[in-house]
Design a protein around this motif. Structure first.
Motif: not given
Length: 460
Positions: A12-16, A422-424
């Protein structure tokens, strides 16, 4: 312990941050106070804990479009019922269906020439096919279209595979049994894979590096830690590597020299073979894209008509594969191979507005572009029509003002530990604070390079 949900994030491409939030209950009884604080730096920014609890960014890689419409239509024309459990987005299942209906027309899979592969009336009668010409032709066209769709699916599947390799190496190839052998190793693999999968930002300041302080903490739980001289003087003691660490799984996503050194010779050889085969496959794939376009090799600035998305995905996959191949050569003491066969990097295409931004900021063209333009193309080396040696690469780097070792052209690329950020929320690379606004902007094609669908507040 069931790690299935954590394992699913590899594809998947889940946020860290969301992966870190999943790790907290799994590791909470095993972490020290400082380690827990480090992990919470990321987990506190998860969607579950955020104000919005929503992201406009997809949590999966873009899957190939299935052939459900084409299969159903073909089945309807043949008065057939699709087999139960047929997965329309799996090429092997679609091919199995085609092998079932092709004999009904007296044809073979892949024989779709409208002039030479159709049966005439006599041939149909001899084959026991009691169909009038018009109906036979209609069925033939339907099968031909479905086979064309199958080829499109295979191409899209191949591209999707390369997109994942470009991000996280071979992490998606790990089986659950291998992944779940050790909790600490699984935690690092899952979090670091999520960091690798982050989207690129529209910036000239450089992208976020995947190996942040959270990834480093999780990795050190596997590898142990050797304190610095000052830390030793202050009383810090070294911690040995974990006896249960799963270095084979870790090497699929993080083939750093210290990881590869802990693999067996058989495992190192297996990975070297896998990466070498992938290099060869990518060389042919890049050759095909290159021959269908007219890229400006000396600048790599994208122009109208260039298939930049396909090229950039393949280039990213090539560079990731090449880096890991070089890492393995050094781990095996085989760096002498580079003396005679040293493939160069492949440069991505860059948008003209980004290039203009670089120039406006007083920066010139990326010096790596000069090296790329001076070296033979990778597929030429594989085909034997050109040679690319270590000396050639070193010379091209020196002419461009680059250190061939530190720049990653001739040696494993070094990296440090970056602070967690944090992931933008991104819309085609542009950061947007509000995820709901991001969804609206994306829907109206803002920042996409396509004609914008204007916002109409009185309607929206």
């Amino acid at each position: 312990m069931n790690l299935r949900a954590l394992y699913d994030t590899l594809r998947q491409r889940r946020r860290p941050e969301d992966v870190a939030d999943m790790l907290l209950p799994l590791l909470q009884d095993k972490l020290t106070g400082q380690q827990s604080l480090t992990l919470r730096k990321a987990a506190n920014h998860s969607l579950r804990r955020s104000v919005w609890q929503y992201s406009a960014m997809a949590s999966i890689f873009r899957p190939p479009q299935g052939a459900d419409r084409q299969v159903r239509k073909t089945a309807e024309l043949f008065a057939q019922v699709p087999p139960p459990g047929l997965r329309y987005d799996v090429p092997a299942d679609v091919e199995a269906f085609l092998k079932k209906v092709n004999p009904l027309l007296g044809k073979q899979l892949g024989h779709n020439n409208y002039l030479t592969d159709r049966l005439d009336r006599a041939a149909r009668a001899a084959s026991g096919i009691d169909l009038p010409k018009r109906q036979y032709n209609k069925l033939f066209r339907s099968v031909r279209h479905l086979e064309e769709k199958l080829q499109t699916m295979l191409a899209e599947q191949r591209r999707a595979e390369f997109e994942q390799v470009a991000k996280h190496g071979l992490a998606h190839e790990l089986s659950y049994e291998v992944f779940a052998q050790d909790l600490d190793s699984a935690a690092f693999v899952a979090y670091y894979t999520a960091r690798c999968n982050m989207r690129s930002e529209f910036t000239i300041a450089g992208q976020q590096r995947a190996y942040d302080e959270v990834a480093d903490m999780l990795f050190r739980r596997c590898s142990g830690r050797q304190p610095s001289t000052l830390a030793r003087w202050l009383g810090a003691t070294p911690s040995p590597p974990a006896a249960t660490a799963n270095w084979w799984a870790i090497a699929h996503v993080y083939p750093a020299p210290e990881v590869l050194a802990l693999l067996t010779s058989e495992q190192q050889g297996e990975l070297l073979g896998r990466w070498t085969s992938l290099l060869q496959e990518l060389a042919g794939y890049l050759h095909g894209i290159w021959s269908q376009n007219s890229f400006q090799r000396d600048s790599m600035i994208v122009k109208r008509g260039d298939d930049s998305s396909t090229w950039n995905a393949a280039a990213g996959s090539w560079n990731k594969t090449r880096d890991n191949w070089i890492n393995l050569l050094y781990a095996l003491g085989m760096e002498f191979v580079l003396e005679e066969m040293c493939f160069g990097k492949v440069l991505r295409l860059m948008a003209a507005d980004v290039v203009a931004w670089h120039h406006r900021a007083g920066q010139g063209l990326d010096p790596n572009t000069q090296v790329w333009a001076a070296l033979p193309l990778p597929w030429e080396v594989f085909l034997g029509t050109a040679t690319c040696t270590r000396a050639q690469v070193a010379s091209a780097c020196r002419q461009a003002g680059l250190d061939p070792l530190k720049s990653g052209w001739l040696a494993p690329r070094p990296h440090g530990v970056v602070p967690f950020r944090p992931t933008p929320e991104l819309v085609h690379g542009v950061s947007v604070t509000n995820p709901y606004l991001a969804a609206v902007l994306k829907r109206h094609r803002y920042f996409s390079g396509k004609p914008v669908l204007p916002l109409r507040p009185e309607v929206n």
